[in-house]
Every structure is written in structure tokens, then in C-alpha cells.
Design a protein around this motif. Structure first.
Motif, short mmCIF file in Angstrom:
data_model
loop_
_atom_site.label_atom_id
_atom_site.label_comp_id
_atom_site.label_asym_id
_atom_site.label_seq_id
_atom_site.Cartn_x
_atom_site.Cartn_y
_atom_site.Cartn_z
N UNK A 227 -4.43 56.07 -4.85
CA UNK A 227 -4.20 54.91 -5.93
C UNK A 227 -5.33 54.42 -6.58
N UNK A 228 -6.45 54.95 -6.21
CA UNK A 228 -7.66 54.47 -7.01
C UNK A 228 -8.63 53.59 -6.12
N UNK A 229 -8.21 53.30 -5.04
CA UNK A 229 -9.20 52.57 -4.17
C UNK A 229 -10.43 53.54 -3.63
N UNK A 230 -11.64 52.72 -3.40
CA UNK A 230 -12.62 53.53 -2.79
C UNK A 230 -12.94 52.67 -1.44
N UNK A 231 -13.92 53.49 -0.65
CA UNK A 231 -14.25 52.94 0.69
C UNK A 231 -14.03 53.78 1.75
N UNK A 289 -15.78 62.26 18.90
CA UNK A 289 -14.95 61.06 18.06
C UNK A 289 -15.52 59.87 18.04
N UNK A 290 -15.88 59.18 19.22
CA UNK A 290 -16.33 57.92 19.09
C UNK A 290 -17.71 57.90 18.41
N UNK A 291 -18.50 58.79 18.60
CA UNK A 291 -19.83 58.82 17.72
C UNK A 291 -19.75 58.84 16.22
N UNK A 292 -18.69 59.72 15.92
CA UNK A 292 -18.28 59.57 14.41
C UNK A 292 -17.75 58.34 13.98
N UNK A 293 -16.72 57.58 14.97
CA UNK A 293 -16.33 56.38 14.66
C UNK A 293 -17.53 55.17 14.43
N UNK A 294 -18.38 55.47 15.41
CA UNK A 294 -19.40 54.39 15.19
C UNK A 294 -20.37 54.47 14.06
N UNK A 295 -20.60 55.44 13.43
CA UNK A 295 -21.24 55.89 12.00
C UNK A 295 -20.26 55.46 10.97
N UNK A 296 -19.11 55.63 11.00
CA UNK A 296 -18.16 55.22 10.14
C UNK A 296 -18.08 53.70 10.04
N UNK A 297 -18.00 53.10 10.97
CA UNK A 297 -17.98 51.67 11.16
C UNK A 297 -19.34 51.03 10.66
N UNK A 298 -20.33 51.68 10.72
CA UNK A 298 -21.90 51.06 10.23
C UNK A 298 -21.69 51.32 8.77
N UNK A 299 -21.05 52.29 8.17
CA UNK A 299 -20.94 52.29 6.78
C UNK A 299 -19.87 51.22 6.23
N UNK A 300 -18.70 50.97 7.05
CA UNK A 300 -18.01 49.97 6.72
C UNK A 300 -18.54 48.71 6.64
N UNK A 301 -19.21 48.46 7.52
CA UNK A 301 -19.88 46.98 7.63
C UNK A 301 -20.90 47.01 6.32
N UNK A 302 -21.80 47.70 5.95
CA UNK A 302 -22.72 47.97 5.05
C UNK A 302 -21.81 47.83 3.54
N UNK A 303 -20.60 48.44 3.60
CA UNK A 303 -19.96 48.33 2.59
C UNK A 303 -19.19 46.96 2.21
#
Length: 305
Positions: A227-231, A289-303
Motif C-alpha cells: 500500500x506504499x508504506x515503509x518501515x 529468531x530472538x537475535x534477529x528480532x532484537x536487531x529489528x527492534x533496534x531499527x524500529x526504535x531508530x526509525x
């Protein structure tokens, strides 16, 4: 020599006892309120475990404090090889956002399922109307589970050219759902596992998924990116954990037993019908999976900043 023989005997007895595990009731701590998916999962687990091993499972619900009441109970009072706790990605997200590493005191035994979240509206909502709202109003109000929750974080880092996304906090899924159905909130963001009937009756419309791919059940629901969203994409997990100081023998035995339980039809078929991905990961894949999730969380917090 006598001490050596005694040590060997004790070691053999220890291995023998774990070979026969479980020999006493298993306690499952559920740090969430009764009702919803946590209850469904714990009930299914309890039924299968008790049937296979003729051993009682004591389920204790300890909601509150963002799962911290149950977490602290396990850390402070449950020092044995017969206590497990059910945890979701929200625990890891809240700890990461607080710059705490309390999650390092737990180790996964089995990651049972992975699921996406959905932006949903009431019976009047549609993907076309969502697109029109984005184009004409330039702002949408999206409810979430409250400060520190994973879906609050996801909605804050969601981006669309010329659009403002207003995250509206709620104290749980039920009041948010009620406001969406009553027309008091534009959209909600949550897990649709417990709302199958409302979806089937057309009272609840799924508009987009937070995952990177479409769900295997709701194939007509586009991803946010379509739908055109990013993140960053967002999905949650649900797993069984123990304290890291739980004996290695008990952890190994639990991993085998729990994997067999999650592989039963009671879990796999029912979960798949509800749009859940039953992954049944063992300890090593769960940690990945948890390690990947933590890295994704860090990116979400930054964004989101």
C-alpha cells in the motif's frame, strides 16, 4: 577412590532421573490475563502434556506490569527444573526499549508460533477507503496496546509520504476493538487470532498486514508495503522459556518433549486455520529468531525517533 565412585554414582543417578523426566507436576507461568491466545495455547499444551505423560500441569496466570509480575516470580521463586514461562516478543521489545537485558536470564526451549499483526477497521472500512483517507485527510489514527508495546513501536516507525500516523494507546486489545467497532477509532492494530467470528461475519475488516508477506489464510489482505508504506516489518512470536540456570539435562529433555507436543494436530492444524505460522523451533533456531528480532527492534526504535 571412594569419593570418585560416589561422584560417578551420583552422576549416573542424575542422568537416570532426567531420563524419566517428568516425575512431578510441571508449572507453566502465563504472565498475561486469562483469555485470548495465551489461554488457548496454555490449555492446549496442558491437555496434550497431561495425556501423554499422565503428569499434572499447573497453569498459573500472573498478569500485570507488562509481564513483569510473572517474570519476577520465575526469577525469584522458581528455582527448579519444573517451571516454564510463556513469553512473547513484547517482553523483549519492552526490555530493549528500557535498555535492559533482563531477557538474558531466560533461554528458549521451544518457539511455538510466529504471527503477523493487522491494521483493521469496522464493517464500513475497506482498503479503498483507507487509500482515500490517506490521500484526502493526510492523517490516520491507529490504536495500539499501549506504551512499550510492539505494535505501538511499529505504528510510530510507519511512514508514508505526506501522511501522519497517530498512535492511540489503549490498555489492551478489548477496549481498542470496542472503539473500532463503535466507530470511535479509525483503525486498530492487533492480532486477529481471537476475532475469527467477527471477521467471518464482516463486522471486522482486515486492511493490511504488518508482515513482509501476505498471510497464508488472509491472502486477500495486502502487506503495508504493497500500500506504499515503509518501515520495518513486524511479527510476533510465542514461546516456552526457562531460567538460564535450569540444568542442561532438563532443558534438553524439555526441548524434545515440547517439540513433540507442538507437532500434534491440536496445535498445528488449529493454529494454521487461524493464520498462525506454527514454526516449532528448537532452542538454537529460537535463539536465532530472538537475535534477529532484537536487531529489528533496534531499527524500529531508530526509525521511530
Amino acid at each position: 577412590m571412594k569419593k570418585l565412585l560416589t561422584s560417578i554414582l551420583l552422576l549416573l543417578l542424575s542422568f537416570s532421573s532426567f531420563a524419566e523426566w517428568p516425575t512431578k507436576p510441571l508449572t507453566v507461568i502465563v504472565p498475561y490475563a486469562i483469555g485470548g491466545q495465551a489461554t488457548n495455547i496454555s490449555n492446549a499444551f496442558q491437555q496434550v502434556f497431561e495425556k501423554q505423560f499422565n503428569t499434572p500441569v499447573i497453569v498459573k496466570y500472573m498478569p500485570g506490569g507488562g509481564s513483569m509480575i510473572g517474570v519476577n516470580h520465575v526469577l525469584n521463586e522458581a528455582n527448579d527444573d519444573y517451571t516454564i514461562i510463556m513469553l512473547t516478543d513484547d517482553f523483549y521489545i519492552s526490555q530493549r526499549m528500557q535498555e535492559s537485558k533482563l531477557y538474558e536470564k531466560f533461554t528458549p526451549i521451544n518457539m511455538m508460533m510466529v504471527y503477523s499483526f493487522y491494521v483493521y477497521g469496522n464493517s464500513d472500512a475497506s482498503i479503498e477507503k483507507l487509500k482515500e483517507t490517506i490521500k484526502t485527510k493526510g492523517v490516520i489514527n491507529v490504536g495500539n496496546f499501549g506504551p512499550g508495546s510492539s505494535n505501538e513501536l511499529w505504528s510510530k516507525q510507519l511512514k508514508y509520504p505526506g501522511l501522519k500516523v497517530n498512535p492511540i494507546p489503549y490498555k489492551g486489545a478489548a477496549p481498542m476493538l470496542a472503539d473500532v467497532l463503535g466507530g470511535h477509532l479509525d483503525y486498530g492494530l492487533g492480532i486477529m487470532i481471537t476475532n475469527q467470528q467477527l471477521i467471518n461475519e464482516g463486522k471486522l475488516k482486515l486492511l493490511m498486514t504488518t508482515g513482509a508477506e501476505r498471510n497464508h489464510v488472509y491472502t486477500g489482505v495486502p502487506t503495508y508495503r504493497e500500500l506504499g508504506f515503509t518501515g520495518e516489518p513486524h511479527f510476533g512470536f510465542f514461546g516456552l522459556f526457562v531460567r538460564t540456570d535450569t540444568s542442561a539435562e532438563a532443558q534438553e529433555k524439555m526441548a524434545k518433549i515440547f517439540s513433540n507436543i507442538v507437532a500434534t494436530d491440536q496445535f498445528f492444524i488449529n493454529g494454521s486455520k487461524q493464520g498462525i505460522n506454527i514454526v516449532n523451533f528448537g532452542p538454537q533456531r529460537s535463539k536465532k529468531l530472538i537475535d534477529d528480532t532484537l536487531q529489528r527492534i533496534d531499527r524500529m526504535i531508530k526509525n521511530s525517533n
